[in-house]
Design an enzyme around this catalytic site. Structure first.
Site, PDB file in Angstrom:
ATOM      1  N   SER A 130      -2.399  -0.567  22.715  1.00  0.00           N
ATOM      2  CA  SER A 130      -3.758  -0.219  23.146  1.00  0.00           C
ATOM      3  C   SER A 130      -3.726  -0.034  24.653  1.00  0.00           C
ATOM      4  O   SER A 130      -2.805  -0.525  25.325  1.00  0.00           O
ATOM      5  CB  SER A 130      -4.708  -1.367  22.801  1.00  0.00           C
ATOM      6  OG  SER A 130      -5.961  -1.185  23.445  1.00  0.00           O
ATOM      7  N   TYR A 143      -7.791 -10.144  23.434  1.00  0.00           N
ATOM      8  CA  TYR A 143      -7.224  -8.865  22.962  1.00  0.00           C
ATOM      9  C   TYR A 143      -6.207  -8.342  23.969  1.00  0.00           C
ATOM     10  O   TYR A 143      -5.138  -7.859  23.602  1.00  0.00           O
ATOM     11  CB  TYR A 143      -8.362  -7.862  22.727  1.00  0.00           C
ATOM     12  CG  TYR A 143      -7.924  -6.569  22.065  1.00  0.00           C
ATOM     13  CD1 TYR A 143      -7.259  -6.576  20.840  1.00  0.00           C
ATOM     14  CD2 TYR A 143      -8.203  -5.332  22.647  1.00  0.00           C
ATOM     15  CE1 TYR A 143      -6.870  -5.385  20.228  1.00  0.00           C
ATOM     16  CE2 TYR A 143      -7.827  -4.146  22.039  1.00  0.00           C
ATOM     17  CZ  TYR A 143      -7.154  -4.176  20.832  1.00  0.00           C
ATOM     18  OH  TYR A 143      -6.775  -2.995  20.225  1.00  0.00           O
TER      19      TYR A 143
HETATM   20  P1  NAP Z   1      -9.935  -0.318  11.894  1.00  0.00           P
HETATM   21  O1  NAP Z   1     -10.600   0.905  11.371  1.00  0.00           O
HETATM   22  O2  NAP Z   1     -10.716  -1.581  11.974  1.00  0.00           O
HETATM   23  O3  NAP Z   1      -8.598  -0.575  11.060  1.00  0.00           O
HETATM   24  C1  NAP Z   1      -7.865  -1.760  11.163  1.00  0.00           C
HETATM   25  C2  NAP Z   1      -6.925  -1.836   9.962  1.00  0.00           C
HETATM   26  O4  NAP Z   1      -6.118  -3.016  10.102  1.00  0.00           O
HETATM   27  C3  NAP Z   1      -7.665  -1.937   8.643  1.00  0.00           C
HETATM   28  O5  NAP Z   1      -7.030  -1.106   7.700  1.00  0.00           O
HETATM   29  C4  NAP Z   1      -7.495  -3.410   8.265  1.00  0.00           C
HETATM   30  O6  NAP Z   1      -7.442  -3.508   6.848  1.00  0.00           O
HETATM   31  C5  NAP Z   1      -6.131  -3.702   8.863  1.00  0.00           C
HETATM   32  N1  NAP Z   1      -5.894  -5.115   9.056  1.00  0.00           N
HETATM   33  C6  NAP Z   1      -6.546  -5.969   9.883  1.00  0.00           C
HETATM   34  N2  NAP Z   1      -6.048  -7.205   9.749  1.00  0.00           N
HETATM   35  C7  NAP Z   1      -5.049  -7.121   8.814  1.00  0.00           C
HETATM   36  C8  NAP Z   1      -4.169  -8.062   8.228  1.00  0.00           C
HETATM   37  N3  NAP Z   1      -4.207  -9.353   8.547  1.00  0.00           N
HETATM   38  N4  NAP Z   1      -3.261  -7.630   7.313  1.00  0.00           N
HETATM   39  C9  NAP Z   1      -3.222  -6.329   6.975  1.00  0.00           C
HETATM   40  N5  NAP Z   1      -4.032  -5.395   7.469  1.00  0.00           N
HETATM   41  C10 NAP Z   1      -4.942  -5.796   8.386  1.00  0.00           C
HETATM   42  O7  NAP Z   1      -9.410  -0.061  13.383  1.00  0.00           O
HETATM   43  P2  NAP Z   1      -8.358   0.995  13.998  1.00  0.00           P
HETATM   44  O8  NAP Z   1      -8.952   1.481  15.241  1.00  0.00           O
HETATM   45  O9  NAP Z   1      -7.897   1.965  12.990  1.00  0.00           O
HETATM   46  O10 NAP Z   1      -7.195  -0.021  14.398  1.00  0.00           O
HETATM   47  C11 NAP Z   1      -5.839   0.204  14.118  1.00  0.00           C
HETATM   48  C12 NAP Z   1      -4.989  -0.314  15.270  1.00  0.00           C
HETATM   49  O11 NAP Z   1      -5.297   0.442  16.440  1.00  0.00           O
HETATM   50  C13 NAP Z   1      -5.227  -1.776  15.641  1.00  0.00           C
HETATM   51  O12 NAP Z   1      -3.979  -2.383  15.931  1.00  0.00           O
HETATM   52  C14 NAP Z   1      -6.075  -1.695  16.893  1.00  0.00           C
HETATM   53  O13 NAP Z   1      -5.932  -2.823  17.716  1.00  0.00           O
HETATM   54  C15 NAP Z   1      -5.503  -0.439  17.520  1.00  0.00           C
HETATM   55  N6  NAP Z   1      -6.357   0.240  18.520  1.00  0.00           N
HETATM   56  C16 NAP Z   1      -7.579   0.707  18.195  1.00  0.00           C
HETATM   57  C17 NAP Z   1      -8.353   1.337  19.175  1.00  0.00           C
HETATM   58  C18 NAP Z   1      -9.731   1.882  18.894  1.00  0.00           C
HETATM   59  O14 NAP Z   1     -10.462   2.162  19.855  1.00  0.00           O
HETATM   60  N7  NAP Z   1     -10.118   2.069  17.663  1.00  0.00           N
HETATM   61  C19 NAP Z   1      -7.854   1.473  20.476  1.00  0.00           C
HETATM   62  C20 NAP Z   1      -6.608   0.981  20.761  1.00  0.00           C
HETATM   63  C21 NAP Z   1      -5.857   0.370  19.779  1.00  0.00           C
HETATM   64  P3  NAP Z   1      -8.010  -4.717   5.964  1.00  0.00           P
HETATM   65  O15 NAP Z   1      -9.205  -5.278   6.680  1.00  0.00           O
HETATM   66  O16 NAP Z   1      -8.330  -4.043   4.661  1.00  0.00           O
HETATM   67  O17 NAP Z   1      -6.866  -5.676   5.842  1.00  0.00           O
END
Ligand code: NAP
Length: 242
Positions: A130, A143
């Site tokens: 991130s 975070y």
């Molecule tokens: P999201 O839509 O909330 O997706 C997060 C995913 O992670 C979901 O599929 C969730 O599935 C899964 N997850 C969470 N805890 C888990 C666990 N213990 N075991 C297995 N799966 C788990 O958010 P996203 O933005 O796509 O996030 C994906 C990644 O990108 C994360 O690492 C996040 O920190 C990173 N990121 C996001 C942003 C942003 O602005 N969106 C920016 C920088 C980095 P379940 O709840 O079904 O398990």
């Protein structure tokens, strides 16, 4: 020979978009997350295999990985943020949960699949960091700390795998519109919407395209790190809003 890609956290957002694009590119895709109903619906649609996975649980990781015959690409995407409290008001449980999914989850999956990645002869690990892995910001404490740890883990892995047929990449996105903010603010949609108010964020598909690009470079090319921001964002808290 069809190569196998594992995508963690594929029940929504970046992970779901990545699974979709990898399947379109001909990868044999195996997806994991805790919400199995959503995972299965996506798998049925794109022709992937859905398996339950909680990256915070070693037994779950072991059961998931035992189902795999091979692994050529591992996308460690599962994770996210919880809360935006100051350090003074931080909640231990939130910090522990963020470390457990983002950091130890990446560790558990990588450690379990490393033998298969090496055996593939051309393995790739893509860790989703991130901008929070690079830039501390007010309210980012837990975070920031977790994603900085993901960055450290990724660099150590790259060093330790030097000479082995495995590439290691960290992709650091800024604002992406997914369920990330909703999860961060405990389901408060109004607070979550404010994160993207008046600006155009990236979409999960944008990050997925980068992952597909990284994984389709020739074998001798390692993309080490990539910072991806929306045009409307220049640093963690500097965002143009109209
Ligand atoms: P999201 O839509 O909330 O997706 C997060 C995913 O992670 C979901 O599929 C969730 O599935 C899964 N997850 C969470 N805890 C888990 C666990 N213990 N075991 C297995 N799966 C788990 O958010 P996203 O933005 O796509 O996030 C994906 C990644 O990108 C994360 O690492 C996040 O920190 C990173 N990121 C996001 C942003 C942003 O602005 N969106 C920016 C920088 C980095 P379940 O709840 O079904 O398990």
């Amino acid at each position: 020979m069809t190569r196998t890609a594992v995508v963690t956290g594929a029940s929504s957002g970046i992970g779901a978009a990545t699974a979709r694009q990898l399947a379109e590119q001909g990868w044999d895709v195996v997806i994991g997350a805790r919400r199995v109903d959503r995972l299965q619906a996506l798998a049925d649609e794109i022709g992937a295999r859905a398996l339950p996975l909680d990256v915070t649980d070693q037994a779950s990781v072991d059961a998931f990985c035992a189902e795999l015959e091979r692994c050529d690409l591992l996308v460690n995407n599962a994770g996210g943020a919880l809360g935006a409290a100051s350090i003074a008001e931080s909640d231990d449980a939130e910090w522990q949960a963020m470390f457990d999914s983002n950091v130890l989850g990446t560790l558990r999956m990588t450690r379990a699949l490393l033998p298969k990645l090496i055996a593939s002869g051309d393995g790739i690990v893509v860790n989703i960091g991130s901008i929070a892995a690079r830039e501390p910001y007010r309210g980012g404490g837990g975070y920031n700390a977790a994603k900085h740890a993901v960055a450290a883990l990724t660099r150590v892995l790259r060093i330790e795998l030097l000479g082995q047929p495995v590439r290691v990449t960290e992709i650091d996105p800024g604002l992406v519109q997914t369920e990330f903010a909703t999860v961060r603010f405990g389901g408060d949609e109004e607070k979550a919407a404010k994160v993207y108010e008046g600006m155009t964020p990236m979409r999960g598909e944008d990050i997925a395209e980068a992952i597909v690009w990284v994984a389709s470079r020739p074998s001798h090319v390692n993309i080490d790190t990539m910072l991806m921001l929306a045009r409307d964002q220049t640093s963690a808290q500097v965002v143009h809003r109209s």
